[in-house]
Design an enzyme around this catalytic site. Sequence first.
Site, short mmCIF file in Angstrom:
data_model
loop_
_atom_site.label_atom_id
_atom_site.label_comp_id
_atom_site.label_asym_id
_atom_site.label_seq_id
_atom_site.Cartn_x
_atom_site.Cartn_y
_atom_site.Cartn_z
N CYS A 9 44.79 51.89 36.89
CA CYS A 9 44.90 53.10 37.70
C CYS A 9 44.10 52.95 38.98
O CYS A 9 43.44 51.94 39.18
CB CYS A 9 44.31 54.30 36.95
N GLY A 35 49.22 52.26 40.37
CA GLY A 35 49.77 53.17 39.37
C GLY A 35 50.83 54.06 39.97
O GLY A 35 50.58 54.72 40.96
N ASN A 109 39.33 54.99 36.05
CA ASN A 109 40.10 53.75 36.03
C ASN A 109 39.44 52.82 35.02
O ASN A 109 38.25 52.55 35.13
CB ASN A 109 40.10 53.11 37.42
N GLY A 110 40.22 52.37 34.05
CA GLY A 110 39.67 51.47 33.04
C GLY A 110 40.16 51.88 31.68
O GLY A 110 41.11 52.65 31.55
N CYS A 243 36.71 41.88 36.48
CA CYS A 243 38.07 41.46 36.09
C CYS A 243 38.62 40.49 37.13
O CYS A 243 38.84 40.85 38.29
CB CYS A 243 38.96 42.69 35.99
N TYR A 249 46.39 39.32 40.67
CA TYR A 249 47.60 40.13 40.80
C TYR A 249 47.36 41.55 41.28
O TYR A 249 48.09 42.05 42.13
CB TYR A 249 48.32 40.21 39.44
N CYS A 389 44.65 42.39 27.45
CA CYS A 389 43.47 42.99 28.09
C CYS A 389 43.14 44.31 27.39
O CYS A 389 44.02 45.13 27.16
CB CYS A 389 43.77 43.28 29.56
N CYS A 440 35.18 38.52 34.04
CA CYS A 440 35.88 38.62 32.76
C CYS A 440 37.19 37.86 32.92
O CYS A 440 38.01 38.18 33.78
CB CYS A 440 36.18 40.08 32.40
N CYS A 443 41.88 37.47 29.57
CA CYS A 443 43.34 37.31 29.50
C CYS A 443 43.76 35.85 29.63
O CYS A 443 44.85 35.47 29.22
CB CYS A 443 44.03 38.18 30.55
#
Length: 451
Positions: A9, A35, A109-110, A243, A249, A389, A440, A443
């Site tokens: 988001c 989003g 967001n998260g 992240c 992306y 994720c 992190c 993924c």
Amino acid sequence: MQRELNEECAVAGVFNHKDASKLTYFALFSLQHRGQEAAGISSSDGKKMHTIKDRGLVTQVFDDVKLTTLKGHMAVGHTRYSTAGDDSILDAQPVYARYDLGEMAIVHNGNLTNAQSIRDKLISKGAIFQTFMDTENLIHLIAKSEQGKLVERIIDAVNKIEGAYSLIIQSRSKMFAIRDPHGFRPLSYAKIGEGYMVASETCAYDLVGAEYVRDILPGEMLIFEKGMEPQSLQIMPSTPKHCIFEYVYFARPDSNVYEQNVYTLRKKMGIQLARESAIDADMVIPVPDGGVPAAIGYSQASGIPFEMAIMRNHYVGRTFIEPTQEIRDLKVKMKLSPIKEMIQGKRIIIIDDSIVRGTTSRKIVRMLKDAGAKEVHMRISSPPTTDPCFYGVDTPNKDKLIAANMSLDEIRDYIGADSLAYLSVEGLYASVGGEKSHYCTACFTGEYITS
Ligand code: AMP
């Protein structure tokens, strides 16, 4: 029913500005890529809050008339991205509540990893929930906290939650911006006139002429109060785990995320990819738009000409929006169209930022072959996506992730390419720079944060 956890988001907030809700609208407009399912804004005029939220794009949810009803010098906003499950407008944000200290609105967001256990506990004590959103837990935790002041209640509440959260919380007169101790998702603030703006990505500031000040630190809370400079409280020790997929992306290339420009890093990923998996070909083509910066990097490093030989129809949303496989297949064709004259008889390197289920790559390789390509070599500017994720990016379960279930050769055969190569994990680290342990990469590596 437990809804799917995964969602990405955008959040934005404006403090102390006469056009607070309009500026929040523009911020959300520039963050629309994060989003597209729902959007909302809550403003406060100091005495009362006003909220509008609905399903749809930012431009569909708001118009001039609606924005004029969002009165006040402060506002928070949100755009929502979610895969399946509940598409009710109740699941749009801001989450708003009246409670003993007045009113509050929260945007998040998260993804909270202990949301279910907190919710179960709250429900067993009589709490009533109206949505499936983990963010609603926070409202309850703040409202029920035994601490006195709102700031203390927020600290108390965030100490009970785990996972990824970049939050903006608005009371009738103050605004609080908080980032989880790992700083999983981006969040920064900027100066605009006499006021301030908080947003997920810096492209929001560029649109309205706000001046980026700095990122909010992992574990930090910033408090915005009239007539004062923003106050910083380090409410939890900082253990950064940003992240890395934001760079691959999610974020917009013109944004600076974790203090680095996204376009520049994507181009470096392409350069590194060319070094790691060079192959002779006639041209380098990106899968638009995601693959463009990496393809430019690959072309510059390899000396093979870059061509925009696949056109993208910009009036079609991202292919992930509709959850059914049939619609996803059709939408790839609706979205991307090859320029046959460029492709016929050519050896092509096609670059995308990632392969998730393999749907897009398979369609694109077939599309290029149907257009007469002699050879199609797929190059991916990130490592194989092998693990889901839990911190807020929409990746499907492991059984749907092609790289978790097939070898490299099997994936190559499945997508129908003549060759396939991904960027290595080390190559990704080298491209983004900085301290490896501060990212992190779950993924790509399956190494999840345990605390
Ligand atoms: P797939 O077709 O399932 O292999 O998905 C790969 C395509 O989706 C690539 O073109 C990516 O740019 C894009 N993509 C990767 N991750 C996401 C995500 N979390 N949300 C939407 N699109 C994504």
